[in-house]
Write an enzyme that holds these catalytic residues in place. Structure first.
Site, PDB file in Angstrom:
ATOM      1  N   CYS A 100       0.862  -1.194   0.000  1.00  0.00           N
ATOM      2  CA  CYS A 100       0.000   0.000   0.000  1.00  0.00           C
ATOM      3  C   CYS A 100       0.891   1.233   0.000  1.00  0.00           C
ATOM      4  O   CYS A 100       1.714   1.408   0.888  1.00  0.00           O
ATOM      5  CB  CYS A 100      -0.897  -0.021   1.234  1.00  0.00           C
ATOM      6  SG  CYS A 100      -1.691   1.556   1.575  1.00  0.00           S
ATOM      7  N   CYS A 104      -3.417   7.533  -1.848  1.00  0.00           N
ATOM      8  CA  CYS A 104      -4.702   7.626  -2.546  1.00  0.00           C
ATOM      9  C   CYS A 104      -5.809   8.191  -1.676  1.00  0.00           C
ATOM     10  O   CYS A 104      -6.776   8.755  -2.188  1.00  0.00           O
ATOM     11  CB  CYS A 104      -5.136   6.237  -3.016  1.00  0.00           C
ATOM     12  SG  CYS A 104      -3.793   5.155  -3.451  1.00  0.00           S
ATOM     13  N   THR A 191      -4.355   5.142   7.106  1.00  0.00           N
ATOM     14  CA  THR A 191      -3.310   4.686   6.194  1.00  0.00           C
ATOM     15  C   THR A 191      -2.324   5.819   5.899  1.00  0.00           C
ATOM     16  O   THR A 191      -2.716   6.874   5.423  1.00  0.00           O
ATOM     17  CB  THR A 191      -3.957   4.195   4.895  1.00  0.00           C
ATOM     18  OG1 THR A 191      -4.849   3.131   5.195  1.00  0.00           O
ATOM     19  CG2 THR A 191      -2.916   3.716   3.899  1.00  0.00           C
ATOM     20  N   GLU A 257      -0.361   1.859   9.099  1.00  0.00           N
ATOM     21  CA  GLU A 257      -1.684   2.157   9.647  1.00  0.00           C
ATOM     22  C   GLU A 257      -1.505   2.769  11.035  1.00  0.00           C
ATOM     23  O   GLU A 257      -0.692   2.303  11.830  1.00  0.00           O
ATOM     24  CB  GLU A 257      -2.534   0.882   9.736  1.00  0.00           C
ATOM     25  CG  GLU A 257      -2.752   0.179   8.398  1.00  0.00           C
ATOM     26  CD  GLU A 257      -3.551   0.991   7.395  1.00  0.00           C
ATOM     27  OE1 GLU A 257      -4.335   1.860   7.824  1.00  0.00           O
ATOM     28  OE2 GLU A 257      -3.391   0.762   6.180  1.00  0.00           O
ATOM     29  N   HIS A 292     -12.813   5.400  -3.098  1.00  0.00           N
ATOM     30  CA  HIS A 292     -11.802   4.479  -2.561  1.00  0.00           C
ATOM     31  C   HIS A 292     -12.086   3.035  -2.983  1.00  0.00           C
ATOM     32  O   HIS A 292     -11.173   2.228  -3.111  1.00  0.00           O
ATOM     33  CB  HIS A 292     -11.695   4.622  -1.046  1.00  0.00           C
ATOM     34  CG  HIS A 292     -10.313   4.330  -0.542  1.00  0.00           C
ATOM     35  ND1 HIS A 292      -9.188   4.966  -1.029  1.00  0.00           N
ATOM     36  CD2 HIS A 292      -9.848   3.428   0.356  1.00  0.00           C
ATOM     37  CE1 HIS A 292      -8.113   4.479  -0.442  1.00  0.00           C
ATOM     38  NE2 HIS A 292      -8.485   3.541   0.405  1.00  0.00           N
ATOM     39  N   TYR A 296      -9.354   0.471  -5.204  1.00  0.00           N
ATOM     40  CA  TYR A 296      -8.921  -0.905  -4.965  1.00  0.00           C
ATOM     41  C   TYR A 296      -8.868  -1.733  -6.248  1.00  0.00           C
ATOM     42  O   TYR A 296      -8.186  -2.756  -6.302  1.00  0.00           O
ATOM     43  CB  TYR A 296      -9.852  -1.573  -3.937  1.00  0.00           C
ATOM     44  CG  TYR A 296      -9.543  -1.165  -2.513  1.00  0.00           C
ATOM     45  CD1 TYR A 296      -8.970   0.067  -2.225  1.00  0.00           C
ATOM     46  CD2 TYR A 296      -9.828  -2.019  -1.447  1.00  0.00           C
ATOM     47  CE1 TYR A 296      -8.694   0.443  -0.930  1.00  0.00           C
ATOM     48  CE2 TYR A 296      -9.544  -1.650  -0.145  1.00  0.00           C
ATOM     49  CZ  TYR A 296      -8.979  -0.418   0.108  1.00  0.00           C
ATOM     50  OH  TYR A 296      -8.699  -0.053   1.393  1.00  0.00           O
ATOM     51  N   CYS A 299      -4.995  -0.550  -7.019  1.00  0.00           N
ATOM     52  CA  CYS A 299      -3.866  -0.867  -6.130  1.00  0.00           C
ATOM     53  C   CYS A 299      -3.765  -2.354  -5.812  1.00  0.00           C
ATOM     54  O   CYS A 299      -2.683  -2.927  -5.821  1.00  0.00           O
ATOM     55  CB  CYS A 299      -3.924  -0.031  -4.858  1.00  0.00           C
ATOM     56  SG  CYS A 299      -5.059  -0.623  -3.593  1.00  0.00           S
ATOM     57  N   GLU A 447      -7.005  -5.261   4.454  1.00  0.00           N
ATOM     58  CA  GLU A 447      -7.525  -4.020   3.887  1.00  0.00           C
ATOM     59  C   GLU A 447      -8.478  -4.310   2.728  1.00  0.00           C
ATOM     60  O   GLU A 447      -9.428  -3.560   2.497  1.00  0.00           O
ATOM     61  CB  GLU A 447      -6.360  -3.145   3.425  1.00  0.00           C
ATOM     62  CG  GLU A 447      -6.717  -1.688   3.506  1.00  0.00           C
ATOM     63  CD  GLU A 447      -5.554  -0.790   3.178  1.00  0.00           C
ATOM     64  OE1 GLU A 447      -4.458  -1.292   2.892  1.00  0.00           O
ATOM     65  OE2 GLU A 447      -5.763   0.422   3.194  1.00  0.00           O
TER      66      GLU A 447
HETATM   67 FE1  SF4 Z   1      -3.359   1.893   0.026  1.00  0.00          FE
HETATM   68 FE2  SF4 Z   1      -4.766   0.973  -2.027  1.00  0.00          FE
HETATM   69 FE3  SF4 Z   1      -5.925   2.614  -0.259  1.00  0.00          FE
HETATM   70 FE4  SF4 Z   1      -4.043   3.469  -2.013  1.00  0.00          FE
HETATM   71  S1  SF4 Z   1      -6.101   2.673  -2.495  1.00  0.00           S
HETATM   72  S2  SF4 Z   1      -4.176   3.968   0.149  1.00  0.00           S
HETATM   73  S3  SF4 Z   1      -2.673   1.716  -2.074  1.00  0.00           S
HETATM   74  S4  SF4 Z   1      -5.139   0.531   0.125  1.00  0.00           S
HETATM   75 FE    FE Z   2      -7.244   1.636   1.987  1.00  0.00          FE
END
Ligand code: SF4
Ligand code: FE
Length: 485
Positions: A100, A104, A191, A257, A292, A296, A299, A447
């Site tokens: 991660c 983002c 995060t 985290e 968000h 995902y 990411c 996550e």
């Molecule tokens: Fe982390 Fe993915 Fe959230 Fe970006 S979208 S902060 S990489 S978990």
């Molecule tokens: Fe996240």
């Protein structure tokens, strides 16, 4: 300053002097802490790629606020194509870091606050949007990393915020004056917060008319007095301090985290973007969550790519890369991973313009994307564990590998196919372990389940967005049925 490099970014974080606690100790310089450093490097990658000649097109955009080139991680999306590029950029970051990369959340929060504040102003005559646009232009100009903070501790989940024995389990306004408000409470699961210059706080849920004190959105520099950070533990996290890939798997990069406590913190008026307008809390939460959930589809796919790559590599090192069932398992992993990507791209391609002018993802498809993310990475991890074999749970340490007595035995008995360096084989196995059972599985599995909301949150949104009556109407039309409304 526009477009910092990774090292400029890391230097800028060093200067923040946050009030942080890590493993029971006060951490004066979080940026140099061995448990934090890999996560800082992961964020730094988002800065370096904006300068990379191959990637800068993906990692930069023209800001509608300043007219200047900004890092896409602080961009307000101006088209469906921008939303698609966001997901592609996140996949690329996952490929580069295998973890991660944290940046983002602020991008998703900013896009949600930008459009919600506009609609709130229009309906209620407030002036939050102008404030936020001015604030965000400064973020873009400084190329800051911003943490988006949503999740409150929530105490007794069966009770509303105002009914809790301890009202502080929902972050709230406890005092106000002509120049601003004072807030108290905490946010969990933050995060990358120790790696951020700013924190952008949002309400945790849709609020009711008598819950005004909790309907607050604001931003603060992370080194504001009264903000206290407590670092979250991850599986095998102290292996990061050993700095040896034969023990830690991924020593270069990692996630982060944090729990943050707001000890009666003053927020000046110009940094407040919602203050008591409960009727807009739901819109803000829903939009942030949707962005968000889209994220995902990028990411987790990027991390999935490197896990699949590690499995293909270990199969080759084991001499079984041409075995039909290994190839079939890899094909299944790719199919699952690309299905997630397809969802991320689809909800982006079907994005639409908000009244504020930035682009919003398709809500139904973003929620479908994230619901799949609560499942497929687990199946991919199961197949990875299958391909890797039991060694990811039983490997000796690097100290034993280096020991003159035990080392030769490890080299002899853990050798793979001819020509394969045993230490390289161990590193690949540790890399897989990191993602399916070590520190990396926080981002890849836990996550995937809970980030941007647990599966039931997506199911609720899917059922709301699905237009079931429309589908019934389609059947009635085909069959010539009337009534049954
Ligand atoms: Fe982390 Fe993915 Fe959230 Fe970006 S979208 S902060 S990489 S978990
Ligand atoms: Fe996240």
């Amino acid at each position: 300053m526009a477009l910092m490099t990774g090292s400029q970014y890391m230097d800028s974080i060093k200067g923040l002097k946050l009030t942080a606690h890590i493993l029971g100790e006060k951490a004066d310089n979080t940026a140099n802490h061995p448990l934090v450093r890999p996560s800082l490097r992961a964020v730094a990658a988002t800065y370096d790629q904006a300068h990379d000649s191959n990637d800068c097109g993906l990692f930069t955009a023209i800001s509608p606020l300043t007219g200047k080139t900004v890092n896409r991680f602080s961009h307000l999306h101006q088209s469906a194509a921008d939303l698609v590029r966001k997901v592609e950029m996140q996949r690329r970051c996952g490929n580069l870091t295998g973890c991660c990369f944290q940046r983002c959340v602020g991008m998703d929060a900013a896009n949600a606050v930008f459009s919600t504040s506009f609609e709130c102003d229009k309906a209620l005559g407030t002036n939050f949007h102008e404030r936020f646009a001015a604030y965000w232009a400064k973020i873009q100009e400084n190329d800051f990393t911003v943490d988006g903070a949503m999740t409150d501790p929530k105490g007794d989940r069966g009770k509303r915020p105002g009914q809790q024995d301890d009202p502080d389990v929902y972050l709230r306004v406890v005092d106000r004056g002509p120049d601003g408000i004072v807030v108290r409470g905490a946010k969990l699961h933050q995060t990358g917060l120790l790696n951020s210059h700013e924190v952008l706080v949002m309400p945790t849920m849709t609020l009711r008319p008598d819950e005004e004190q909790f309907a607050v959105c604001f931003a603060l520099p992370t080194n504001t007095p009264g903000l206290r950070y407590i670092y979250g533990r991850q599986a095998s996290d102290t292996r990061k301090a050993e700095q040896n890939p034969a023990d830690a798997g991924n020593t270069q990069f990692g996630g982060q985290e944090v729990m943050v406590v707001f000890e009666d913190v003053f927020v000046p008026n110009e940094r407040i973007f919602l203050d008591g307008q409960t009727q807009f809390s739901g819109m803000l939460v829903e939009r942030f969550a949707a962005y968000h959930r889209q994220s995902y589809g990028g990411c987790k796919v990027g991390v999935g790519d490197v896990l699949i790559g590690a499995c293909a590599l270990i199969a080759r090192m084991n001499g079984v890369d041409h075995t039909w069932h290994i190839r079939d398992k890899l094909t299944e992993m790719i199919h699952l991973n690309e299905t997630l990507f397809a969802c991320g791209i689809a909800c982006s391609a079907r994005g639409h313009k908000t009244p504020a002018g930035n682009y919003m993802v398709d809500l139904l498809l973003a929620n479908v994307c994230k619901l799949n993310v609560t499942r497929f990475p687990y199946e991919i991890a199961r197949l990875a564990t299958d391909i890797a074999g039991g060694l990811i749970g039983t490997l000796p340490s690097s100290a034993d590998f280096d020991d003159p007595i035990t080392g030769p035995y490890i080299k002899k008995y853990l050798a793979g196919a001819a020509g394969v360096d045993t230490l390289d084989r161990i590193k690949v196995l540790r890399f897989i372990e990191n993602l399916v059972a070590g520190a990396g599985c926080v981002a890849y599995l836990i996550e995937s389940m809970h980030g941007a909301g647990p599966p039931m949150a997506q199911r609720i949104m899917i059922s709301r967005q699905a237009n079931l009556e429309g589908k019934i109407g389609q059947v009635k039309s085909i069959l010539g049925i009337s009534g049954q409304d």
